[in-house]
Motif scaffolding. Structure first.
Motif, PDB file in Angstrom:
ATOM      1  N   LYS A  42      36.898  62.043  53.876  1.00 31.73           N
ATOM      2  CA  LYS A  42      35.802  61.801  54.818  1.00 31.73           C
ATOM      3  C   LYS A  42      34.608  61.106  54.162  1.00 31.73           C
ATOM      4  CE  LYS A  42      36.952  65.685  57.837  1.00 31.73           C
ATOM      5  NZ  LYS A  42      36.449  66.931  58.485  1.00 31.73           N
ATOM      6  N   LYS A  43      34.732  60.798  52.874  1.00 31.63           N
ATOM      7  CA  LYS A  43      33.643  60.176  52.130  1.00 31.63           C
ATOM      8  C   LYS A  43      33.721  58.651  52.236  1.00 31.63           C
ATOM      9  CE  LYS A  43      30.381  59.700  48.930  1.00 31.63           C
ATOM     10  NZ  LYS A  43      28.988  60.189  49.039  1.00 31.63           N
ATOM     11  N   SER A  44      32.573  58.016  52.505  1.00 30.52           N
ATOM     12  CA  SER A  44      32.471  56.552  52.500  1.00 30.52           C
ATOM     13  C   SER A  44      31.598  56.123  51.334  1.00 30.52           C
ATOM     14  CB  SER A  44      31.861  56.047  53.810  1.00 30.52           C
ATOM     15  OG  SER A  44      32.672  56.393  54.916  1.00 30.52           O
ATOM     16  N   TYR A  45      31.947  54.987  50.722  1.00 32.31           N
ATOM     17  CA  TYR A  45      31.226  54.502  49.543  1.00 32.31           C
ATOM     18  C   TYR A  45      30.534  53.179  49.811  1.00 32.31           C
ATOM     19  CZ  TYR A  45      34.313  57.844  47.161  1.00 32.31           C
ATOM     20  OH  TYR A  45      34.991  58.963  46.777  1.00 32.31           O
ATOM     21  N   GLY A  46      29.442  52.944  49.081  1.00 33.36           N
ATOM     22  CA  GLY A  46      28.779  51.647  49.099  1.00 33.36           C
ATOM     23  C   GLY A  46      29.429  50.700  48.103  1.00 33.36           C
ATOM     24  N   ILE A  47      28.909  49.461  48.049  1.00 34.58           N
ATOM     25  CA  ILE A  47      29.467  48.474  47.117  1.00 34.58           C
ATOM     26  C   ILE A  47      28.360  47.681  46.410  1.00 34.58           C
ATOM     27  CG2 ILE A  47      31.672  48.227  48.318  1.00 34.58           C
ATOM     28  CD1 ILE A  47      30.569  45.657  49.561  1.00 34.58           C
ATOM     29  N   ASP A  48      27.142  48.206  46.388  1.00 38.45           N
ATOM     30  CA  ASP A  48      26.026  47.472  45.786  1.00 38.45           C
ATOM     31  C   ASP A  48      26.254  47.205  44.300  1.00 38.45           C
ATOM     32  OD1 ASP A  48      24.778  47.472  48.222  1.00 38.45           O
ATOM     33  OD2 ASP A  48      23.467  49.179  47.786  1.00 38.45           O
ATOM     34  N   PHE A  49      26.664  48.228  43.563  1.00 40.75           N
ATOM     35  CA  PHE A  49      26.902  48.047  42.133  1.00 40.75           C
ATOM     36  C   PHE A  49      28.049  47.077  41.896  1.00 40.75           C
ATOM     37  CE2 PHE A  49      29.303  49.110  38.325  1.00 40.75           C
ATOM     38  CZ  PHE A  49      28.322  49.018  37.350  1.00 40.75           C
ATOM     39  N   THR A  50      29.104  47.228  42.676  1.00 41.18           N
ATOM     40  CA  THR A  50      30.275  46.364  42.521  1.00 41.18           C
ATOM     41  C   THR A  50      29.916  44.901  42.737  1.00 41.18           C
ATOM     42  OG1 THR A  50      31.535  48.212  43.438  1.00 41.18           O
ATOM     43  CG2 THR A  50      32.696  46.127  43.173  1.00 41.18           C
ATOM     44  N   LYS A  51      29.050  44.636  43.694  1.00 40.02           N
ATOM     45  CA  LYS A  51      28.603  43.259  43.936  1.00 40.02           C
ATOM     46  C   LYS A  51      27.907  42.682  42.707  1.00 40.02           C
ATOM     47  CE  LYS A  51      27.987  43.379  48.971  1.00 40.02           C
ATOM     48  NZ  LYS A  51      26.991  43.351  50.078  1.00 40.02           N
ATOM     49  N   LYS A  52      27.129  43.512  42.036  1.00 36.54           N
ATOM     50  CA  LYS A  52      26.430  43.034  40.836  1.00 36.54           C
ATOM     51  C   LYS A  52      27.410  42.758  39.703  1.00 36.54           C
ATOM     52  CE  LYS A  52      22.088  45.512  41.762  1.00 36.54           C
ATOM     53  NZ  LYS A  52      21.151  46.552  41.273  1.00 36.54           N
ATOM     54  N   MET A  53      28.448  43.591  39.601  1.00 41.42           N
ATOM     55  CA  MET A  53      29.351  43.484  38.460  1.00 41.42           C
ATOM     56  C   MET A  53      30.342  42.337  38.586  1.00 41.42           C
ATOM     57  SD  MET A  53      28.293  45.532  36.283  1.00 41.42           S
ATOM     58  CE  MET A  53      29.608  45.152  35.128  1.00 41.42           C
ATOM     59  N   ILE A  54      30.661  41.902  39.781  1.00 43.48           N
ATOM     60  CA  ILE A  54      31.677  40.858  39.919  1.00 43.48           C
ATOM     61  C   ILE A  54      31.196  39.550  39.293  1.00 43.48           C
ATOM     62  CG2 ILE A  54      31.054  39.860  42.174  1.00 43.48           C
ATOM     63  CD1 ILE A  54      34.586  40.962  41.188  1.00 43.48           C
ATOM     64  N   GLY A  55      29.894  39.262  39.413  1.00 39.03           N
ATOM     65  CA  GLY A  55      29.345  38.073  38.773  1.00 39.03           C
ATOM     66  C   GLY A  55      29.375  38.176  37.257  1.00 39.03           C
ATOM     67  N   ARG A  56      29.062  39.367  36.744  1.00 38.96           N
ATOM     68  CA  ARG A  56      29.099  39.579  35.299  1.00 38.96           C
ATOM     69  C   ARG A  56      30.527  39.406  34.759  1.00 38.96           C
ATOM     70  NH1 ARG A  56      25.312  44.691  33.448  1.00 38.96           N
ATOM     71  NH2 ARG A  56      23.509  44.313  34.804  1.00 38.96           N
ATOM     72  N   LEU A  57      31.501  39.902  35.516  1.00 40.62           N
ATOM     73  CA  LEU A  57      32.882  39.813  35.075  1.00 40.62           C
ATOM     74  C   LEU A  57      33.357  38.366  35.026  1.00 40.62           C
ATOM     75  CD1 LEU A  57      35.396  41.329  34.174  1.00 40.62           C
ATOM     76  CD2 LEU A  57      36.019  41.590  36.584  1.00 40.62           C
ATOM     77  N   ASN A  58      32.979  37.596  36.015  1.00 41.96           N
ATOM     78  CA  ASN A  58      33.341  36.167  36.000  1.00 41.96           C
ATOM     79  C   ASN A  58      32.679  35.448  34.836  1.00 41.96           C
ATOM     80  OD1 ASN A  58      35.185  35.618  38.178  1.00 41.96           O
ATOM     81  ND2 ASN A  58      33.530  36.080  39.600  1.00 41.96           N
ATOM     82  N   ALA A  59      31.462  35.816  34.514  1.00 40.37           N
ATOM     83  CA  ALA A  59      30.786  35.204  33.357  1.00 40.37           C
ATOM     84  C   ALA A  59      31.507  35.560  32.068  1.00 40.37           C
ATOM     85  CB  ALA A  59      29.328  35.671  33.314  1.00 40.37           C
ATOM     86  N   LEU A  60      31.964  36.806  31.945  1.00 41.76           N
ATOM     87  CA  LEU A  60      32.697  37.228  30.762  1.00 41.76           C
ATOM     88  C   LEU A  60      34.025  36.477  30.656  1.00 41.76           C
ATOM     89  CD1 LEU A  60      32.096  41.086  30.915  1.00 41.76           C
ATOM     90  CD2 LEU A  60      31.156  39.513  29.233  1.00 41.76           C
ATOM     91  N   ALA A  61      34.686  36.266  31.794  1.00 44.55           N
ATOM     92  CA  ALA A  61      35.968  35.557  31.797  1.00 44.55           C
ATOM     93  C   ALA A  61      35.795  34.120  31.356  1.00 44.55           C
ATOM     94  CB  ALA A  61      36.600  35.629  33.192  1.00 44.55           C
ATOM     95  N   ARG A  62      34.714  33.500  31.784  1.00 45.37           N
ATOM     96  CA  ARG A  62      34.471  32.099  31.410  1.00 45.37           C
ATOM     97  C   ARG A  62      34.183  31.949  29.915  1.00 45.37           C
ATOM     98  NH1 ARG A  62      31.893  31.945  36.569  1.00 45.37           N
ATOM     99  NH2 ARG A  62      29.879  32.469  35.652  1.00 45.37           N
ATOM    100  N   LEU A  63      33.640  33.013  29.302  1.00 48.73           N
ATOM    101  CA  LEU A  63      33.305  32.944  27.888  1.00 48.73           C
ATOM    102  C   LEU A  63      34.510  33.120  26.963  1.00 48.73           C
ATOM    103  CD1 LEU A  63      29.989  35.043  27.871  1.00 48.73           C
ATOM    104  CD2 LEU A  63      30.207  32.567  27.519  1.00 48.73           C
ATOM    105  N   THR A  64      35.626  33.628  27.483  1.00 47.85           N
ATOM    106  CA  THR A  64      36.782  33.898  26.624  1.00 47.85           C
ATOM    107  C   THR A  64      37.533  32.638  26.271  1.00 47.85           C
ATOM    108  OG1 THR A  64      38.204  34.301  28.574  1.00 47.85           O
ATOM    109  CG2 THR A  64      37.074  36.196  27.601  1.00 47.85           C
TER     110      THR A  64
END
Length: 281
Positions: A259-281
């Motif tokens: 019955k619990k619903s979750y937000g996605i505010d943090f996840t939205k912030k992290m997806i950009g960081r993850l793409n930046a990390l992927a581009r640096l590899t």
């Protein structure tokens, strides 16, 4: 086309038989890699995880199995499948050569590489409904072997069938202490305000590449605190956000648990960081 020990073969070719130890004993490791336009995301991390895992399983590492060699073999396989200029999933499976029963006759290895296309060039946030449940029929062992990406995934397979039968999108696996360990196809994170929590390797979770990258990134963050500690199932009801990580999808936000619903505010912030990390590899 598949790549078997450096030879390109048709998917219909027979290149091992009933004596294969990956088939008979699960005596194998695998790495799943995302490649975009020939660029392998987090390749160094994947390579060194594979080498470390082979040592733990006492497999003989061939002299030619260098990072440079595997990189060239990946590109050769992509090109043979017309995917060198696209987004693709590479699966590299390394297995001990046949012979023996439980005790092998040799620690020498063979490997096979196969490839398939994926939809997205970079990691994208999917905001569709994503329901999870606990899988409690069987438990993950809290030991080092559970940290490895071996082909012994029968618990994950049975959990996947349970998930499908009950119309969930995923399930969380538990260890014998009834602690949350991981999802069927990735590591799990919980967000409580500015604190992000993920199970420690000692609890039996996979030593995931994206897990490692997010822990490193958040460890330098002034905005969020990352903590590796055991997670009780009861905490799922209290978390602000829950998300799952793997190298193909990146970050998958969970929207509902019971019955619990979750937000996605943090996840939205992290997806950009993850793409930046992927581009640096």
């Amino acid at each position: 086309m598949v790549n078997f020990n450096g030879r390109l073969l048709s998917e219909n070719d027979t290149f091992f038989n009933h004596g294969n130890r990956a088939f008979k004993y699960g005596d194998a490791l695998f790495e799943t890699l995302k490649v975009v336009n020939g660029k392998i995301f987090f390749f160094e991390d994947h390579y060194f995880r594979l080498m470390a895992s082979m040592r733990i399983l006492r497999m003989e590492i061939p002299m030619e199995l260098t990072m440079e060699f595997l990189g060239e073999e990946i590109k050769k396989t992509l090109e043979a499948n017309g995917l060198l200029d696209a987004a693709a999933r590479i699966r590299l499976t390394v297995f001990r050569r046949q012979g023996g029963f439980y005790v092998p006759e040799t620690n020498d290895v063979s490997w096979v590489m196969d490839v398939s296309p994926v939809a997205n060039l970079f990691y994208q946030l999917d905001e569709a409904t994503y329901r999870i449940e606990l899988f409690k029929d069987y438990f993950v062992n809290a030991d080092m072997l559970s940290n490895l990406k071996t082909t012994n995934k029968i618990i994950h397979v049975v959990a996947g069938i349970f998930t499908q039968e009950n119309e969930y999108q995923n399930c969380l696996l538990l260890n014998q202490k009834k602690q949350v360990v991981e999802a069927i196809n990735g590591n799990v994170f919980l967000v409580f305000g500015d604190e992000v929590i993920t199970p420690p390797l000692e609890d039996g979770c996979l030593n995931g590449i994206i897990r490692r990258k997010l822990i490193e990134n958040l460890g330098h963050s002034q905005e969020f605190k990352i903590t590796e500690r055991s997670i009780s199932p009861f905490e799922l009801q209290k978390a602000d956000e829950v998300f799952i990580t793997n190298v193909i999808s990146g970050i998958i936000p969970v929207t509902h648990y019971r019955k619990k619903s979750y937000g996605i505010d943090f996840t939205k912030k992290m997806i950009g960081r993850l793409n930046a990390l992927a581009r640096l590899t």
